[in-house]
Motif scaffolding. Structure first.
Motif, short mmCIF file in Angstrom:
data_model
loop_
_atom_site.label_atom_id
_atom_site.label_comp_id
_atom_site.label_asym_id
_atom_site.label_seq_id
_atom_site.Cartn_x
_atom_site.Cartn_y
_atom_site.Cartn_z
N GLU A 1 0.79 -1.23 0.00
CA GLU A 1 0.00 0.00 0.00
C GLU A 1 0.82 1.28 0.00
O GLU A 1 0.34 2.31 -0.40
CB GLU A 1 -0.95 0.01 1.21
CG GLU A 1 -2.24 -0.69 0.94
CD GLU A 1 -3.00 -0.13 -0.25
OE1 GLU A 1 -3.32 1.07 -0.29
OE2 GLU A 1 -3.28 -0.90 -1.17
N LEU A 2 2.07 1.23 0.46
CA LEU A 2 2.86 2.46 0.52
C LEU A 2 4.24 2.20 -0.05
O LEU A 2 4.99 1.37 0.47
CB LEU A 2 2.96 2.94 1.97
CG LEU A 2 3.77 4.22 2.19
CD1 LEU A 2 3.16 5.39 1.44
CD2 LEU A 2 3.85 4.54 3.66
N LYS A 3 4.56 2.89 -1.14
CA LYS A 3 5.88 2.80 -1.76
C LYS A 3 6.31 4.19 -2.19
O LYS A 3 5.49 5.01 -2.57
CB LYS A 3 5.85 1.88 -2.97
CG LYS A 3 5.62 0.44 -2.59
CD LYS A 3 6.10 -0.45 -3.68
CE LYS A 3 5.97 -1.87 -3.19
NZ LYS A 3 6.75 -2.77 -3.96
N ASN A 4 7.61 4.42 -2.14
CA ASN A 4 8.16 5.72 -2.51
C ASN A 4 9.26 5.57 -3.55
O ASN A 4 10.15 4.74 -3.39
CB ASN A 4 8.76 6.42 -1.29
CG ASN A 4 7.73 6.68 -0.21
OD1 ASN A 4 6.67 7.24 -0.47
ND2 ASN A 4 8.01 6.22 1.00
N ILE A 5 9.18 6.40 -4.57
CA ILE A 5 10.27 6.54 -5.51
C ILE A 5 10.77 7.98 -5.38
O ILE A 5 10.00 8.93 -5.51
CB ILE A 5 9.83 6.27 -6.97
CG1 ILE A 5 9.44 4.80 -7.14
CG2 ILE A 5 10.95 6.65 -7.94
CD1 ILE A 5 8.91 4.46 -8.52
N TYR A 6 12.05 8.09 -5.11
CA TYR A 6 12.70 9.40 -5.05
C TYR A 6 13.35 9.62 -6.41
O TYR A 6 14.35 8.97 -6.74
CB TYR A 6 13.72 9.45 -3.91
CG TYR A 6 13.06 9.31 -2.57
CD1 TYR A 6 12.59 10.42 -1.89
CD2 TYR A 6 12.86 8.05 -2.00
CE1 TYR A 6 11.95 10.30 -0.66
CE2 TYR A 6 12.22 7.91 -0.78
CZ TYR A 6 11.77 9.04 -0.12
OH TYR A 6 11.12 8.91 1.10
N LEU A 7 12.76 10.47 -7.20
CA LEU A 7 13.20 10.73 -8.57
C LEU A 7 14.19 11.89 -8.54
O LEU A 7 13.84 13.00 -8.16
CB LEU A 7 11.98 11.07 -9.42
CG LEU A 7 12.18 11.24 -10.91
CD1 LEU A 7 12.67 9.94 -11.54
CD2 LEU A 7 10.88 11.70 -11.56
N HIS B 1 30.08 18.69 -5.00
CA HIS B 1 29.60 19.15 -3.68
C HIS B 1 28.09 18.89 -3.56
O HIS B 1 27.61 18.49 -2.49
CB HIS B 1 29.90 20.63 -3.48
CG HIS B 1 31.35 20.93 -3.29
ND1 HIS B 1 32.07 20.50 -2.19
CD2 HIS B 1 32.23 21.59 -4.08
CE1 HIS B 1 33.32 20.89 -2.30
NE2 HIS B 1 33.45 21.54 -3.44
N GLN B 2 27.36 19.10 -4.65
CA GLN B 2 25.92 18.84 -4.64
C GLN B 2 25.64 17.36 -4.38
O GLN B 2 24.69 17.02 -3.69
CB GLN B 2 25.29 19.26 -5.98
CG GLN B 2 25.27 20.74 -6.21
CD GLN B 2 24.87 21.10 -7.63
OE1 GLN B 2 25.04 20.31 -8.57
NE2 GLN B 2 24.34 22.30 -7.80
N ALA B 3 26.48 16.48 -4.94
CA ALA B 3 26.30 15.04 -4.73
C ALA B 3 26.46 14.69 -3.25
O ALA B 3 25.73 13.84 -2.73
CB ALA B 3 27.29 14.25 -5.59
N LEU B 4 27.39 15.35 -2.58
CA LEU B 4 27.55 15.13 -1.14
C LEU B 4 26.34 15.65 -0.37
O LEU B 4 25.86 15.01 0.57
CB LEU B 4 28.84 15.80 -0.64
CG LEU B 4 30.14 15.21 -1.18
CD1 LEU B 4 31.33 16.07 -0.76
CD2 LEU B 4 30.31 13.77 -0.72
N PHE C 1 21.06 14.66 2.32
CA PHE C 1 19.60 14.79 2.27
C PHE C 1 18.93 13.43 2.50
O PHE C 1 17.94 13.33 3.22
CB PHE C 1 19.17 15.37 0.92
CG PHE C 1 17.69 15.35 0.69
CD1 PHE C 1 16.87 16.27 1.31
CD2 PHE C 1 17.12 14.40 -0.13
CE1 PHE C 1 15.49 16.25 1.11
CE2 PHE C 1 15.75 14.36 -0.34
CZ PHE C 1 14.93 15.29 0.29
N PHE C 2 19.48 12.38 1.91
CA PHE C 2 18.89 11.04 2.03
C PHE C 2 19.32 10.30 3.29
O PHE C 2 18.85 9.18 3.53
CB PHE C 2 19.25 10.19 0.80
CG PHE C 2 18.41 10.50 -0.41
CD1 PHE C 2 17.08 10.12 -0.46
CD2 PHE C 2 18.95 11.18 -1.48
CE1 PHE C 2 16.30 10.39 -1.57
CE2 PHE C 2 18.17 11.47 -2.60
CZ PHE C 2 16.85 11.07 -2.64
N HIS C 3 20.18 10.90 4.08
CA HIS C 3 20.74 10.23 5.25
C HIS C 3 19.69 9.63 6.18
O HIS C 3 19.87 8.52 6.70
CB HIS C 3 21.66 11.18 6.03
CG HIS C 3 22.31 10.55 7.21
ND1 HIS C 3 23.32 9.63 7.08
CD2 HIS C 3 22.07 10.68 8.54
CE1 HIS C 3 23.69 9.22 8.28
NE2 HIS C 3 22.95 9.83 9.18
#
Length: 186
Positions: free
Chosen positions: A3-9, A30-33, A38-40
């Protein structure tokens, strides 16, 4: 399907160019870091990326941090508008958001590009993974968003940033899209 799934595009970070081998700029690294940070706090189960170098480099810090393999999927590569050099490419691209079947010499229509990235997301929604990160490119990303939100258009593509993150949330048999990091969400 659960019922609950997430895709981070994710749209890749700032790069030196458009070729498949174009690398991230110093700012892009630097943005990649920052993207990894952000996803930590998110439990990521799976990472799927365009095989283009700039896409993979954008997510490598997160993959290393989480000890996850980056799965390459050629269906996530950027759409080719034309094999010819189009001096007025901007106007040509704009026209493809109105006419989804418009194709230029050696290029791919919006509908064809949309079909391949939608196939990836549908497979992910059918998989066991709860939280998946998909890394791709601006034009094809905007076409995926258009698939789920019909009012997405050329202006939305223009407003994407490098990087950009949208959440596609499958909940109660429908998919909700929201920008969660980028120009407006950073």
């Amino acid at each position: 399907m659960k019922e609950l799934k997430n895709i981070y595009l994710v749209r890749h970070c700032e790069a030196e160019g458009q070729s498949a081998e174009a690398q991230l700029t110093e700012r892009g690294n630097h943005q990649a870091l920052d993207l990894s940070a952000f996803f930590h706090s998110i439990q990521v189960d799976r990472i799927i990326s365009s095989p283009y170098k700039r896409a993979r480099q954008s997510i490598e810090p997160l993959a290393l941090c989480l000890n996850l393999e980056i799965e390459n999927d050629h269906r996530l590569t950027e759409r080719v508008l034309s094999s010819e050099n189009l001096p007025n490419w901007f106007e040509k691209l704009k026209a493809t958001f109105t006419d989804m079947d418009l194709t230029f010499e050696g290029g791919e229509s919006s509908r064809a590009a949309m079909k391949r990235i939608v196939a990836v997301t549908e497979e992910v929604f059918q998989s066991d993974a709860i939280n998946t990160v998909i890394v791709t490119h601006g034009n094809i990303m905007s076409l995926l968003l258009k698939h789920y939100q019909k009012d997405v258009g050329f202006t939305d593509w223009c407003n994407l940033s490098n990087p950009d993150v949208f959440l596609l949330k499958y909940e109660k048999h429908k998919i909700i899209c929201a920008r969660i990091w980028g120009k407006d969400g950073e």
